[in-house]
Design an enzyme around this catalytic site. Structure first.
Site, short mmCIF file in Angstrom:
data_model
loop_
_atom_site.label_atom_id
_atom_site.label_comp_id
_atom_site.label_asym_id
_atom_site.label_seq_id
_atom_site.Cartn_x
_atom_site.Cartn_y
_atom_site.Cartn_z
N TYR A 1 17.57 2.50 1.91
CA TYR A 1 17.92 2.04 0.57
C TYR A 1 18.91 2.97 -0.12
O TYR A 1 19.57 2.57 -1.08
CB TYR A 1 16.66 1.93 -0.31
CG TYR A 1 15.50 1.27 0.37
CD1 TYR A 1 15.69 0.12 1.15
CD2 TYR A 1 14.21 1.76 0.26
CE1 TYR A 1 14.63 -0.49 1.78
CE2 TYR A 1 13.14 1.15 0.89
CZ TYR A 1 13.36 0.03 1.65
OH TYR A 1 12.31 -0.58 2.28
N HIS B 1 0.81 -1.22 0.00
CA HIS B 1 0.00 0.00 0.00
C HIS B 1 0.84 1.27 0.00
O HIS B 1 0.33 2.36 0.24
CB HIS B 1 -0.95 0.01 1.20
CG HIS B 1 -0.32 -0.44 2.48
ND1 HIS B 1 -0.80 -1.50 3.20
CD2 HIS B 1 0.77 0.00 3.14
CE1 HIS B 1 -0.03 -1.69 4.27
NE2 HIS B 1 0.91 -0.79 4.25
#
Length: 490
Positions: A258, A172
């Site tokens: 990341y 989501h």
């Protein structure tokens, strides 16, 4: 509509299962289906079945709800299988955060890549492949597997490449990012259109339009910087927007894991995160949140059961993809969403074997992806770094190749920015030994890892991270919520 069966694996996740269930029963044609719940916990299964039975009774539906710890029995004849499992639970997850901290790796979530996400995948993938075996053998022929479990890309990659099951991964993050953009631009429901593409947790809004007007980088930056909340909570995402030219779907805390430039130096972390909520970058933030809420549903069970007696309101159906996909497949009503599937050329500048997250349309013919997308070069570069880690991690999880696992961790962008190869080799040994009970594919390597640890020369430290908060008790959480309510009431 004829009765069909949906199986939810990991159904003991009470809140999420209840949401999926009420979403599914918001589709009028689905009233007569069977929903089979399965989990490793009898206790949690009993609690969630009682809640779902109450929903069925209160709404006068013919829906059949069953529950069993026998997964294979639950899967018999299922047309759709939904997974939301966390193998190893909080005990293993705590090691995903704790052990890398000894080597200087500070994670906010640790469930996608990074050292924690990679080990999470090593635990999950053998179990995912067990699910796939059962689906092939006892579910309805051609059954579709809807995976909600992290690490999303690795689990989905393994299910498709090795499990040989029709699989789609669902998340989501795209919806949440779109909600932020709509808020800062003052767009009402239905006024924001977007194309969002990339890989799970590194998806990019490459085209944004409000009432048909294209929104450029400068306008988006100005709107975020002017927002009284997001300007403080999303500092890292805004900085990436300025440099890359597009906004990332993922939360400030997730994105910081990341892109190693923001999280590799402890004294720099505080510049980019916000401590108002775990999701904005707190060290081990999701672990703290998960720990605090672990027993919340038990203490508030009477309230949950009471709420289950209310009528289902289709207008309150959530934007989780699962029910909308099932509705499109069964009724032909077309649904547009963003789905995790094997690339196979959909995104031109990402590898063909990667699991991408990109727009698609669903109807009776299945999930049909929009092809011919190219990411901005910087976005593609960051995605490819993660894809390379994911590929090695999946292959290591399936083969039990400890050396390949260590190479996967070594190539992780954040780990590689902090650790030497010697530190990575020792860290992985320590994590495999600590989590051996959930890593059957590495059983042959555990004694060797334990022996190396007994002779370890790499120094570690006792460090809780650059931005850690203590776990609160249920009483403390309840008191804080009440205080917030009173402040809001004036």
């Amino acid at each position: 509509m004829s009765r069909f069966k949906i199986t939810i694996i990991g159904a003991g996740s009470v809140g999420f299962t209840k949401k999926l269930f009420t979403d599914i029963l918001s589709v009028r044609e689905f009233a007569g289906i069977e929903v089979a719940l399965t989990d490793v916990s009898d206790r949690n299964l009993s609690m969630i079945k009682t809640i779902l039975d109450r929903i069925v009774e209160a709404n006068g539906l013919p829906t059949l709800v069953t529950a069993t710890t026998d997964r294979r029995k639950a899967l018999e004849g299922a047309r759709y299988v939904i997974s939301c499992v966390r193998v190893g639970g909080l005990a293993a997850y705590a090691d995903d955060i704790r052990i890398p901290l000894k080597y200087g790796v500070d994670q906010c979530v640790g469930d996608t890549i990074c050292a924690g996400g990679i080990l999470y995948g090593q635990r999950n993938i053998p179990v995912i492949l067990d699910f796939c075996k059962d689906i092939r053998e006892v579910a309805e022929p051609g059954a579709k597997f809807l995976n909600y479990a992290n690490p999303m890309a690795m689990n989905t990659w393994a299910a498709i490449e090795y499990g040989k099951v029709d699989t789609v991964g669902l998340c989501h993050g795209v919806q949440h990012g779109a909600e932020q953009i709509a808020e800062i631009l003052g767009a009402q429901d239905g006024e924001l259109d977007y194309i969002c593409s990339g890989i799970n947790h590194q998806t990019w809004f490459i085209d944004l339009r409000v009432r048909g007007r294209r929104i450029g980088k400068d306008e988006l930056v100005s709107a975020f910087e002017a927002h009284p909340v997001f300007s403080k909570q999303e500092k890292l995402r805004i900085d990436v927007l300025k440099r890359f030219g597009v906004y990332s779907t993922e939360s400030n805390g997730h994105l910081s894991e990341y892109l190693p430039w923001y999280r590799k130096r402890p004294d720099e972390i505080s510049r980019w995160i916000d401590m108002s909520d775990w999701i904005h970058g707190e060290t081990g933030g999701y672990l703290r949140y998960s720990t605090e809420t672990r027993n919340w549903f038990e203490t508030d069970y009477p309230k949950l059961l009471e709420a289950a007696g209310s009528p289902i309101d289709p207008a309150k159906r959530s934007n989780e993809h699962a029910s909308h996909i099932l509705e499109a497949l069964e009724t032909g009503r077309v649904y547009r969403g963003h789905f995790n599937v094997k690339n196979n050329g959909v995104i031109a500048n990402l590898p063909a074997d990667a699991i991408i997250e990109s727009p698609g349309f669903v109807d009776r013919f299945g999930i049909n992806m929009v092809a011919g997308i190219s990411l901005p070069e910087a976005c593609a570069a960051t995605c490819i770094s993660s894809i390379n880690v994911q590929r090695m991690s999946v292959h290591a999880a399936v083969s039990g190749d400890l050396d390949l696992l260590k190479l996967a961790v070594l190539h992780d962008p954040l780990v590689g920015a902090i650790c030497t190869p010697e530190e990575v080799w020792q860290m992985v040994d320590e994590m495999v030994v600590a989590q051996a009970e959930w890593l059957p594919q590495y059983a042959h390597a555990v004694e060797g890892a334990r022996d190396r640890l007994s002779r370890a020369t790499v120094k570690t430290r006792d460090w809780t991270g650059a931005a850690r908060r203590a776990v609160r008790s249920i009483e403390e959480i309840r008191a804080e919520k009440e205080a917030t309510r009173l402040r809001a009431a004036g």
